[in-house]
Design a protein around this motif. Structure first.
Motif, PDB file in Angstrom:
ATOM      1  N   TRP A 181     -75.686 -58.581  -5.771  1.00  9.40           N
ATOM      2  CA  TRP A 181     -76.475 -58.055  -6.888  1.00  9.40           C
ATOM      3  C   TRP A 181     -76.909 -59.232  -7.735  1.00  9.40           C
ATOM      4  CZ3 TRP A 181     -78.886 -53.777  -7.989  1.00  9.40           C
ATOM      5  CH2 TRP A 181     -79.111 -53.361  -9.304  1.00  9.40           C
ATOM      6  N   HIS A 182     -78.206 -59.441  -7.849  1.00 18.89           N
ATOM      7  CA  HIS A 182     -78.671 -60.650  -8.520  1.00 18.89           C
ATOM      8  C   HIS A 182     -79.964 -60.364  -9.284  1.00 18.89           C
ATOM      9  CE1 HIS A 182     -81.127 -60.510  -4.910  1.00 18.89           C
ATOM     10  NE2 HIS A 182     -81.940 -61.389  -5.433  1.00 18.89           N
ATOM     11  N   LEU A 183     -80.247 -61.212 -10.231  1.00 15.80           N
ATOM     12  CA  LEU A 183     -81.463 -61.119 -11.030  1.00 15.80           C
ATOM     13  C   LEU A 183     -82.403 -62.239 -10.588  1.00 15.80           C
ATOM     14  CD1 LEU A 183     -82.882 -59.679 -13.404  1.00 15.80           C
ATOM     15  CD2 LEU A 183     -81.888 -61.414 -14.917  1.00 15.80           C
ATOM     16  N   PRO A 184     -83.449 -61.918  -9.847  1.00 19.29           N
ATOM     17  CA  PRO A 184     -84.380 -62.966  -9.400  1.00 19.29           C
ATOM     18  C   PRO A 184     -85.067 -63.636 -10.592  1.00 19.29           C
ATOM     19  CG  PRO A 184     -84.692 -60.940  -8.144  1.00 19.29           C
ATOM     20  CD  PRO A 184     -83.811 -60.606  -9.322  1.00 19.29           C
ATOM     21  N   PRO A 185     -85.357 -64.913 -10.490  1.00 16.66           N
ATOM     22  CA  PRO A 185     -86.025 -65.623 -11.592  1.00 16.66           C
ATOM     23  C   PRO A 185     -87.343 -64.946 -11.967  1.00 16.66           C
ATOM     24  CG  PRO A 185     -85.251 -67.167  -9.930  1.00 16.66           C
ATOM     25  CD  PRO A 185     -85.046 -65.799  -9.357  1.00 16.66           C
TER      26      PRO A 185
ATOM     27  N   GLU B 208     -87.792 -62.004 -13.180  1.00 18.49           N
ATOM     28  CA  GLU B 208     -87.815 -60.541 -13.095  1.00 18.49           C
ATOM     29  C   GLU B 208     -86.887 -59.941 -14.148  1.00 18.49           C
ATOM     30  OE1 GLU B 208     -87.467 -58.762  -9.283  1.00 18.49           O
ATOM     31  OE2 GLU B 208     -88.658 -60.293  -8.255  1.00 18.49           O
ATOM     32  N   ALA B 209     -87.197 -58.707 -14.556  1.00 15.06           N
ATOM     33  CA  ALA B 209     -86.428 -58.062 -15.617  1.00 15.06           C
ATOM     34  C   ALA B 209     -85.275 -57.231 -15.074  1.00 15.06           C
ATOM     35  CB  ALA B 209     -87.356 -57.171 -16.454  1.00 15.06           C
ATOM     36  N   ARG B 210     -85.364 -56.785 -13.831  1.00 12.45           N
ATOM     37  CA  ARG B 210     -84.349 -55.906 -13.267  1.00 12.45           C
ATOM     38  C   ARG B 210     -83.651 -56.575 -12.084  1.00 12.45           C
ATOM     39  NH1 ARG B 210     -84.592 -50.467 -14.353  1.00 12.45           N
ATOM     40  NH2 ARG B 210     -83.782 -50.017 -12.268  1.00 12.45           N
ATOM     41  N   PRO B 211     -82.333 -56.419 -11.984  1.00 16.90           N
ATOM     42  CA  PRO B 211     -81.627 -56.976 -10.822  1.00 16.90           C
ATOM     43  C   PRO B 211     -81.985 -56.210  -9.554  1.00 16.90           C
ATOM     44  CG  PRO B 211     -80.111 -56.399 -12.604  1.00 16.90           C
ATOM     45  CD  PRO B 211     -81.414 -55.779 -12.930  1.00 16.90           C
ATOM     46  N   ARG B 212     -81.669 -56.795  -8.433  1.00 18.73           N
ATOM     47  CA  ARG B 212     -81.822 -56.145  -7.144  1.00 18.73           C
ATOM     48  C   ARG B 212     -80.705 -56.635  -6.232  1.00 18.73           C
ATOM     49  NH1 ARG B 212     -87.391 -58.569  -4.826  1.00 18.73           N
ATOM     50  NH2 ARG B 212     -88.117 -57.842  -6.878  1.00 18.73           N
ATOM     51  N   TYR B 213     -80.579 -56.021  -5.078  1.00 18.81           N
ATOM     52  CA  TYR B 213     -79.532 -56.460  -4.151  1.00 18.81           C
ATOM     53  C   TYR B 213     -80.161 -57.102  -2.915  1.00 18.81           C
ATOM     54  CZ  TYR B 213     -80.443 -52.540  -0.987  1.00 18.81           C
ATOM     55  OH  TYR B 213     -81.045 -51.670  -0.104  1.00 18.81           O
ATOM     56  N   LYS B 214     -79.367 -57.930  -2.275  1.00 16.93           N
ATOM     57  CA  LYS B 214     -79.730 -58.482  -0.977  1.00 16.93           C
ATOM     58  C   LYS B 214     -78.459 -58.580  -0.148  1.00 16.93           C
ATOM     59  CE  LYS B 214     -79.265 -63.277  -2.578  1.00 16.93           C
ATOM     60  NZ  LYS B 214     -79.933 -64.579  -2.776  1.00 16.93           N
TER      61      LYS B 214
END
Length: 533
Positions: free
Chosen positions: A263-267, A269-275
Motif C-alpha cells: 500500500w503506497h502513495l505514488p508521487p 497523487e492524492a490517494r494511495p493504491r496497492y501493488k
C-alpha cells in the motif's frame, strides 16, 4: 478489446445465447524500525497439563524458532530465547512439526504476541488496543499432536463478502458442506472481506464451524484504506489474525504465509493504491527462515496476488528456486489457473515452478442471476464455477483438487455443444470442454457412441462460451441484475474439437480428461442429429 471471440465460439453462441436469454427471469513491506529496539525474552515449552503456564511438570523446548518479522532466534537448552523488538512489532513462533499452538475461540492459531504500547492509530475500523509495556517474559505454550506424512489442506480463494447477506451465501454454498472436515487446517488466500472490516467477527465465526485451525492471508480488500501510511494499513487485520507474514511446519512441509500487498502513495497523487510486492524486510525474513530448515524440505508459499505479478518476484525466486520441492498458491484474479514458471518468467530453477491461482469462494464477487436458493451463480470469468481447492500432501508429493461449491466432487468438466444438429452439418459442429482444474499438462479426449477410438481434443485460448452467453444475457437482457458479472477472460483450461459425421438419431458423447497427476475424470452429453430436409 479486452478479449477476442474465437469464430467457433461465435458459432456455438447462435445455439445457446437466445434460448438462455429467453429463460432469464426478471514491515510489512516498507516498514521502518525505531532507533532503540527492546529485547523480548521468554520460553517455549510443552504445556503438559494444558494450563497455558510454565509449570514444573512442563518440558522446555530447545531449537524452537521465533521471529520479529525479519530475524530468527532459536531457543536454548532451557527453551529460552531473546530477540529485538520495536514499539510496532509482532513477535511470532514458527510452529514446529508435531505440535499445535493455542487456538482462539474461532479456531484462529495464537502463535504470536503483538507489541504496540500505544495501540493502533484512530482508523475507521478498530485495530489493536494498547498493549502496554513489554512483559518480562513472553512465553509460548505448545501442545503435542500427531502430524502424519499424509494430510490435507483446504484453500479458499477470495471469500470477499460485501455484507452479512454475502457471508450467508458463503455459509450456505461452502461452509455447510465442509463442517466436520478431516483436513489438517485451512487457509483463506486474501480478500477475506470486501473492504467492510467490521464483518471479520461474523466471517471468522462462520469459518470456524468447519472445525479446523484456519490461517488467513492479507488481501488488498483487507486493508485499512483510510491511511496513507503502509505501516498502518494492516492494523485491523493484525488485530484479528496477528502478523501478515510468518511461517510454520505441519508434518514434513514448511509453509510460508506471505504479504504481497504494498500500500503506497505514488508521487504526485492524492490517494494511495496497492501493488504486488513483498518488500525488503519480508524478503529478509524469508531468507533467514529458509536458512533454518533443510535444503530438501518441501516448501509451500501462500499469498494473495499471483507471484508473477509482484514487482520483486525475482528476488523471491532466488530464495526458493534451488529447492527440489516447492510450489505456491495465490488468488486475487477470480479465475482458476495452473502456471508453470520458467526462464521467460525470470525463474532460473532446473524445473518450472508450479504456481496455482486458486478458485474463489465468491466466484465473480457473488454476482450473476440467482438460483432457486436465492444465491447468485457467481461463475468465474474463465467459465469455472465458484468453489475451493483441497491439497493432499503425501510423502513429498502433492495433488490439488478443485471442488465446485454445491456440486459433486467428481463433477470436474463442463461439455458445451448444441443439443440438436442437422445431418450433413454435424462435422462442422464444435465441442467445447471446460476442465475446471485443467492445465497445460492435462489431456482431453472424446468418443461417440462407445467407439473404441478416443479422439484427442486441442487446447483453445478463448473465452468460455457458456460464460460469454451468461455475460451478454445478463448485461444486455436483464440489466437490473447486480452485481454485474466481470468481463469474460481467456480461459487457461478450455479444449475444443469438431464432431465427426453423425447419422440422424440420438448419440452419446463421452469426454475424458487426464490431469498432471495421471488421474482421470469425465462426463457425457447426448446430441440429437436431425435429418436434413
Amino acid at each position: 478489446m479486452l478479449f477476442q471471440l474465437d469464430p467457433r465460439v461465435a458459432k456455438l453462441l447462435a445455439a445457446i445465447v437466445l434460448p438462455w436469454a429467453i429463460a432469464v427471469p426478471a514491515t510489512l513491506p516498507g516498514q521502518t524500525d525505531t532507533a532503540s529496539p527492546l529485547m523480548a525474552r521468554g520460553v517455549v515449552f510443552h504445556d503438559v497439563n494444558g494450563d497455558q503456564r510454565l509449570d514444573n511438570g512442563d518440558r522446555r523446548l530447545a531449537g524452537m524458532r521465533l521471529s520479529n518479522g525479519r530475524d530468527i532466534a532459536m531457543t536454548g537448552d532451557q527453551g529460552q530465547y531473546e530477540i529485538p523488538l520495536d514499539d510496532d512489532s509482532i513477535l511470532f513462533l514458527v510452529k514446529p512439526r508435531g505440535y499445535r499452538t493455542r487456538l482462539a475461540a474461532n479456531n484462529l492459531p495464537l502463535f504470536y504476541y503483538i507489541h504496540k504500547p500505544a495501540g493502533s492509530p484512530r482508523l475507521q475500523f478498530p485495530g489493536v488496543a494498547p498493549t502496554g509495556p513489554l512483559p518480562a517474559s513472553i512465553d509460548f505454550p505448545l501442545y503435542s499432536r500427531d502430524e502424519p506424512e499424509t494430510f490435507q489442506v483446504i484453500l479458499f480463494g477470495d471469500t470477499q463478502s460485501r455484507d452479512a447477506t454475502e457471508i450467508g451465501y458463503m455459509n450456505r454454498t461452502t461452509i455447510h458442506e465442509l463442517i466436520g472436515s478431516s483436513a489438517a487446517f485451512g487457509v483463506t488466500l486474501g480478500d477475506i472481506l470486501f473492504d467492510d472490516l467490521s464483518l471479520y467477527d461474523y466471517h471468522n465465526q462462520s469459518v470456524a464451524m468447519i472445525g479446523v485451525p484456519w490461517h488467513n492471508v492479507l488481501g488488498n480488500h483487507d486493508l485499512n484504506l483510510d491511511t496513507v501510511e503502509r505501516r498502518f494499513a494492516n492494523e485491523t487485520f493484525e488485530g484479528n489474525f496477528g502478523p501478515s507474514y510468518y511461517s510454520f511446519d505441519h508434518g514434513p512441509v514448511h509453509f510460508l504465509v506471505l504479504d504481497n500487498i504494498d500500500w503506497h502513495l505514488p508521487p504526485g497523487e492524492a490517494r494511495p493504491r496497492y501493488k504486488g510486492a513483498f518488500g525488503d524486510r519480508q524478503l529478509e525474513f524469508v531468507r533467514n527462515d529458509l536458512a533454518k530448515i533443510p535444503d530438501d524440505q518441501f516448501v509451500v508459499l501462500f499469498m494473495h496476488i499471483p507471484l508473477p505479478n509482484c514487482e520483486d518476484a525475482r528476488a523471491l525466486y532466488r530464495l526458493i528456486e534451488k529447492r527440489p520441492l516447492c510450489f505456491s498458491v495465490s488468488a486475487h484474479r477470480h479465475i482458476h489457473e495452473h502456471r508453470f514458471l520458467g526462464e521467460a518468467d525470470g525463474w532460473m530453477g532446473e524445473t518450472p515452478h508450479h504456481h496455482v491461482v486458486n478458485v474463489t469462494v465468491c466466484g465473480s464477487w457473488w454476482s450473476g442471476r440467482k438460483n432457486a436458493d436465492g444465491i447468485p451463480h457467481g461463475m468465474m470469468a474463465d467459465g469455472a464455477p465458484r468453489g475451493y481447492s483441497i491439497v493432499t500432501f503425501d510423502e513429498g508429493n502433492y495433488k490439488l483438487d478443485f471442488k465446485a461449491s454445491g456440486m459433486p466432487a467428481d463433477e470436474q468438466i463442463r461439455i458445451m455443444t448444441p443439443d440438436e444438429i442437422t445431418s450433413g452439418n454435424s462435422s462442422s459442429a464444435v465441442i467445447f470442454v471446460n476442465v475446471f482444474n485443467g492445465s497445460s499438462r492435462s489431456t482431453v479426449r472424446y468418443r461417440v457412441d462407445g467407439s473404441e477410438t478416443w479422439l484427442e481434443m486441442a487446447p483453445l485460448e478463448s473465452v468460455d462460451p457458456e460464460y460469454l452467453a451468461r455475460y451478454w444475457g445478463e448485461q444486455m437482457i436483464v440489466p437490473s441484475i447486480k452485481p454485474k458479472l466481470s468481463r469474460p477472460a481467456v480461459s487457461a483450461h478450455l479444449w475444443s474439437s469438431l464432431l465427426p459425421d453423425l447419422s440422424p438419431g440420438v448419440h452419446l458423447l463421452e469426454v475424458r480428461t487426464t490431469d498432471m497427476h495421471g488421474r482421470e475424470f469425465g462426463g457425457h452429453r447426448l446430441i440429437r442429429v436431425i435429418a436434413d430436409r
